[in-house]
Structures are given as structure tokens and as C-alpha cells.
Design a protein around this motif. Structure first.
Motif, PDB file in Angstrom:
ATOM      1  N   VAL A  51       0.774  -1.117   0.112  1.00 48.60           N
ATOM      2  CA  VAL A  51       0.157   0.114   0.091  1.00 48.60           C
ATOM      3  C   VAL A  51       0.936   1.283  -0.221  1.00 48.60           C
ATOM      4  O   VAL A  51       0.529   2.303  -0.724  1.00 48.60           O
ATOM      5  CB  VAL A  51      -0.898  -0.095   1.381  1.00 48.60           C
ATOM      6  N   HIS A  52       1.960   1.018   0.620  1.00 49.06           N
ATOM      7  CA  HIS A  52       3.030   2.378   0.588  1.00 49.06           C
ATOM      8  C   HIS A  52       3.474   2.344  -0.715  1.00 49.06           C
ATOM      9  O   HIS A  52       3.506   3.603  -1.331  1.00 49.06           O
ATOM     10  CB  HIS A  52       4.076   2.265   1.714  1.00 49.06           C
ATOM     11  N   TYR A  53       3.856   1.320  -1.554  1.00 45.54           N
ATOM     12  CA  TYR A  53       4.384   1.570  -2.740  1.00 45.54           C
ATOM     13  C   TYR A  53       3.386   2.131  -3.652  1.00 45.54           C
ATOM     14  O   TYR A  53       3.722   3.165  -4.609  1.00 45.54           O
ATOM     15  CB  TYR A  53       4.812   0.292  -3.301  1.00 45.54           C
ATOM     16  N   ARG A  59       0.667   8.849  -5.970  1.00 45.91           N
ATOM     17  CA  ARG A  59       0.653  10.279  -5.300  1.00 45.91           C
ATOM     18  C   ARG A  59       2.075  11.019  -4.960  1.00 45.91           C
ATOM     19  O   ARG A  59       2.042  12.286  -4.699  1.00 45.91           O
ATOM     20  CB  ARG A  59      -0.068  10.284  -3.974  1.00 45.91           C
ATOM     21  N   GLY A  60       3.051  10.207  -5.121  1.00 46.70           N
ATOM     22  CA  GLY A  60       4.439  10.910  -4.874  1.00 46.70           C
ATOM     23  C   GLY A  60       4.894  10.934  -3.288  1.00 46.70           C
ATOM     24  O   GLY A  60       4.000  10.372  -2.522  1.00 46.70           O
ATOM     25  N   TYR A  61       6.068  11.099  -3.215  1.00 43.47           N
ATOM     26  CA  TYR A  61       6.665  11.076  -1.616  1.00 43.47           C
ATOM     27  C   TYR A  61       6.091  12.109  -0.783  1.00 43.47           C
ATOM     28  O   TYR A  61       6.307  11.773   0.529  1.00 43.47           O
ATOM     29  CB  TYR A  61       8.139  10.947  -1.752  1.00 43.47           C
ATOM     30  N   ALA A  65       3.222  10.519   5.537  1.00 44.39           N
ATOM     31  CA  ALA A  65       4.364  10.542   6.306  1.00 44.39           C
ATOM     32  C   ALA A  65       4.855   8.986   6.318  1.00 44.39           C
ATOM     33  O   ALA A  65       4.267   8.180   5.966  1.00 44.39           O
ATOM     34  CB  ALA A  65       3.996  10.699   7.541  1.00 44.39           C
ATOM     35  N   LEU A  66       6.301   9.141   6.557  1.00 39.82           N
ATOM     36  CA  LEU A  66       7.062   7.631   6.599  1.00 39.82           C
ATOM     37  C   LEU A  66       7.307   6.990   5.418  1.00 39.82           C
ATOM     38  O   LEU A  66       8.007   6.163   5.264  1.00 39.82           O
ATOM     39  CB  LEU A  66       6.309   6.684   7.701  1.00 39.82           C
ATOM     40  N   ILE A  67       6.484   7.255   4.087  1.00 40.25           N
ATOM     41  CA  ILE A  67       6.704   6.362   3.073  1.00 40.25           C
ATOM     42  C   ILE A  67       8.142   6.611   2.477  1.00 40.25           C
ATOM     43  O   ILE A  67       8.387   5.944   1.461  1.00 40.25           O
ATOM     44  CB  ILE A  67       5.532   6.688   2.045  1.00 40.25           C
ATOM     45  N   GLN A  68       8.826   7.564   2.877  1.00 40.58           N
ATOM     46  CA  GLN A  68      10.199   8.053   2.400  1.00 40.58           C
ATOM     47  C   GLN A  68      11.094   6.904   2.887  1.00 40.58           C
ATOM     48  O   GLN A  68      12.301   6.839   2.506  1.00 40.58           O
ATOM     49  CB  GLN A  68      10.511   9.320   2.976  1.00 40.58           C
ATOM     50  N   ALA A  69      10.744   5.932   3.605  1.00 40.87           N
ATOM     51  CA  ALA A  69      11.433   4.767   3.813  1.00 40.87           C
ATOM     52  C   ALA A  69      11.712   3.854   2.808  1.00 40.87           C
ATOM     53  O   ALA A  69      12.678   3.004   2.741  1.00 40.87           O
ATOM     54  CB  ALA A  69      10.959   3.978   5.242  1.00 40.87           C
TER      55      ALA A  69
END
Length: 393
Positions: A51-53, A59-61, A65-69
Motif C-alpha cells: 500500500v505504501h508503494y 501520489r508521490g513521496y 508520512a513515513l513512506i520515504q523509507a
């Protein structure tokens, strides 16, 4: 072999509702996955990190929050394919599965060339039936990363350094451990044909004559480093994958190491301060002695501890069976995630420490008892893990 594996896992995912209720333990399940208009058994292959990918792709980075991992190479490739497919989940599954299919093909040739066709077949089957191989077919970056790792070694050993650096850069833009391909391959270049296994064996056995011989060869390799500056420089460019992402994070969030600093907030009992491997083992033993047994959380803790210990032991045993560069990369790739203080997700992280599959294939080849025991045990765990994953546990 790939198509049988893929169809069997699809059948297991279709039937999983008969054994476990669908109860997603990750965020955005109802918001993101339900929107694709697909059956639950299919859209659940985008569960958890998926879901984070999907969020990054659509929608982009800066959208959450936190999806930058999560590193950018995998979502960028999916996003490119999605221009044609126009369904992020299907596009993500296609990239993962096609990357895995290509990896299996390259892997077979890679092992056949260095060992034997029998070991190549057995190690391929071990990968397919590995308890956590389901991640190769989900919206995760495991397939793409392992493909880029093997191709990096393949081209570096063939002295096709410009091709090797492309896949090193791809690996370092896919996972942080991809950057450790550079020191591993540089060892291969600088100490070409040098036998580190003999060095450590001679040190252990105090063989002075052999040590002197190996020491002379070691110095000779170092003295000829000037002749190898070009391939060293080319391979070092593989860091551009990681550097590019760090530059992006600095420009957007003011922190080039933001992918690391969000780890403690991301969950899984991770922390920013480094924790030694023995300390992590101690923590898990303490958990198992004090926690309530016979539930899924306890099962997960047992599994993580077993993988954390078994994985390291098998990598150490691979020292004499694989090239030193493979060993170094596998060891770093395994140890690095444990420094955050947990074995959480180690059943997935262990997949990139590929010497493990070579060691297991050797055991399977030599012992009929181990062969049947391993494949039965591994197959049962793969079925159980797939059901739990599909049902959101």
C-alpha cells in the motif's frame, strides 16, 4: 517452475479465507486496495508495504508520512509501466513477477556456470519453495533487487563494468543494502583470484609457510591497484542510485538520511540507535520466555528468532562454499537490518542473502533425508505464510 509456483500461490490465496478471517493489520487497506475493483484474494498481493508503494506511485513521496523509507527504483518502474496498464496494483504485480521470472532464469545460468546444473535446479526449487518466497510475487521490491544484485556480480565478473554499474546503481536505488555491492565487487577486482578462505584457514591452523605465501600475494595485489583504477572508478559510480535519492530527500525534506530517520516511527520496534546482534537475540529469548504462547504474535516472534539465528549460521557456513565477495555482501545485507534492534521482517530480508540458497542446495543434494524434510517443512510454512499475508495478518 515459475508458472506452477505462481498458480499454486494464487490458489492458496483464493482458499485462504476458509482458514483465516480477513483482518488487515496495516493502514489504508480499505482506502487503497478496495478501490481497484478486484477480488480480495488478488488485491491482497498489494498488502502491507504494497500500500505504501502504491501511494508513492500514484501520489508521490510528499503525499504521506513515513513512506520515504521506501526507495524509488521499484515504484518508478511500476509508474512507467502503469502509463500503459492504467492499474497500479496490476502494474506492480507485473513488475514483481516478471522480475522474479527473469531472476530465476539468470540465477539458473549463474549457478550452473559456477557449480553444476543439478545444483542450479535444486537451488532454484529451494528459492521457489522458501517459506517467504511469496514476497517475490507481491508488490514488494525483492524480485527487482535480487535480479539487480545477481546481474551486478555477473557483469562485474565478466569485466563488463559499465553494465555492472548500471545494475549496482539500480540496486542502490532499490534498497539501502544495494550500496554494499560496491565494496563486495571492489574486493573481487582488487584481489582477483586471491583466496581469502585459505588465508583464514591458514591463520586458524597457524600454517606459517602458507601464510607467508598468501601475504606475498596479498601485497602483490595491493601494489597493482594502480592498474585497476579505471574499473574501480566505474564500479564506484554505482553509488549514484543511493546518492540521487539522498539528494531528492535533502531538497524535499531537508534531510538526506530521512529514509533512515523515519524507521523508528514506522513501527516494528525499530530504533535509530544501533543495537548489536547478540542484544537482539537476547531480546527475542526474553520475549519468548515471558509472552503468552499459542497465538499468531508468538508464532511470529518464534519465526523471526529462528530466521535471525538460522540465517546468520547458514551465511557463515557459506564462507568456504562461495566467493568471498558473495559472502561479504550476504553478511552485510543480513546484519544491517538487525542493527535497528529487531528481527522483524527478517524472513523477507534474508531472501537477498543468496549464498544461503547455495548452501541449502548442497545439503539437499547430499542428503535424501534433509531433502524431503526441508521441502516438506518449507512448503508447509510457505502455504501458512501466504494465507496469513493474504488475510492481512
Amino acid at each position: 517452475m515459475f508458472y506452477i509456483w505462481r498458480m499454486v500461490l494464487f490458489i492458496i490465496s483464493i482458499l485462504s479465507y476458509k482458514f483465516f478471517t480477513y483482518d488487515p493489520s496495516f493502514p489504508y487497506a480499505n482506502v487503497i486496495l478496495n478501490d481497484f475493483g478486484l477480488s480480495q484474494w488478488l488485491f491482497s498481493w498489494g498488502s502491507f508495504d504494497g500500500v505504501h508503494y502504491i501511494t508513492i506511485i500514484d501520489r508521490g513521496y510528499e503525499s504521506a508520512a513515513l513512506i520515504q523509507a521506501f526507495f524509488p527504483a521499484f515504484p518508478m518502474i511500476v509508474r512507467f509501466l502503469n502509463l500503459v496498464i492504467n492499474n497500479t496494483l496490476i502494474s506492480g504485480l507485473l513488475v514483481s513477477n516478471l522480475s522474479f521470472l527473469l531472476f530465476l532464469f539468470i540465477w539458473y545460468l549463474f549457478i550452473e556456470k559456477r557449480y553444476s546444473s543439478k545444483l542450479a535446479s535444486l537451488s532454484t526449487l529451494i528459492i521457489l519453495l522458501f517459506p517467504s518466497s511469496l514476497f517475490f510475487g507481491a508488490i514488494y521490491n525483492e524480485s527487482l533487487f535480487l535480479l539487480s544484485v545477481i546481474l551486478s556480480f555477473w557483469f562485474a565478473e565478466s569485466k563488463k563494468y559499465f553494465l555492472a554499474v548500471i545494475f549496482i546503481a539500480l540496486a542502490s536505488a532499490t534498497r539501502i543494502v544495494g550500496i554494499f555491492l560496491i565494496p563486495a565487487i571492489l574486493i573481487e577486482i582488487v584481489f582477483e583470484d586471491y583466496n581469502f578462505q585459505n588465508l583464514f584457514s591458514s591463520m586458524f591452523n597457524k600454517n606459517k609457510k602458507e601464510l607467508k605465501k598468501l601475504s606475498t600475494k596479498f601485497k602483490k595485489n595491493l601494489s597493482s591497484i594502480n592498474k585497476k583504477l579505471k574499473p574501480i572508478g566505474i564500479i564506484s559510480l554505482g553509488s549514484l542510485g543511493l546518492i540521487s535519492y539522498m539528494l531528492f530527500l535533502y531538497l524535499k525534506f531537508g534531510d538526506p538520511l530521512y529514509f533512515f530517520h523515519v524507521q523508528s516511527e514506522f513501527g516494528g520496534t525499530r530504533q535509530e540507535s544501533l543495537v548489536s546482534y547478540p542484544r537482539v537475540v537476547y531480546r527475542y529469548i526474553k520475549i519468548l520466555l515471558t509472552a503468552r504462547p499459542f497465538n499468531l504474535i508468538y508464532f511470529s516472534s518464534v519465526k523471526e528468532l529462528v530466521v535471525g539465528v538460522f540465517g546468520l549460521a547458514t551465511i557463515l557456513l557459506s564462507f568456504k562454499k562461495v566467493k568471498f565477495s558473495y559472502f561479504i555482501f550476504a553478511l552485510i545485507a543480513f546484519i544491517l537490518p538487525t542493527l535497528t534492534g529487531t528481527f522483524s521482517s527478517m524472513s523477507r530480508y534474508i531472501l537477498v542473502s543468496f549464498p544461503i540458497f547455495i548452501v541449502l542446495a548442497g545439503w539437499v543434494e547430499r542428503s535424501k533425508f534433509f531433502r524431503y524434510t526441508w521441502f516438506i517443512f518449507s512448503g508447509i510454512l510457505l502455504i501458512l505464510n501466504t494465507m496469513l499475508f493474504i488475510q492481512g495478518h
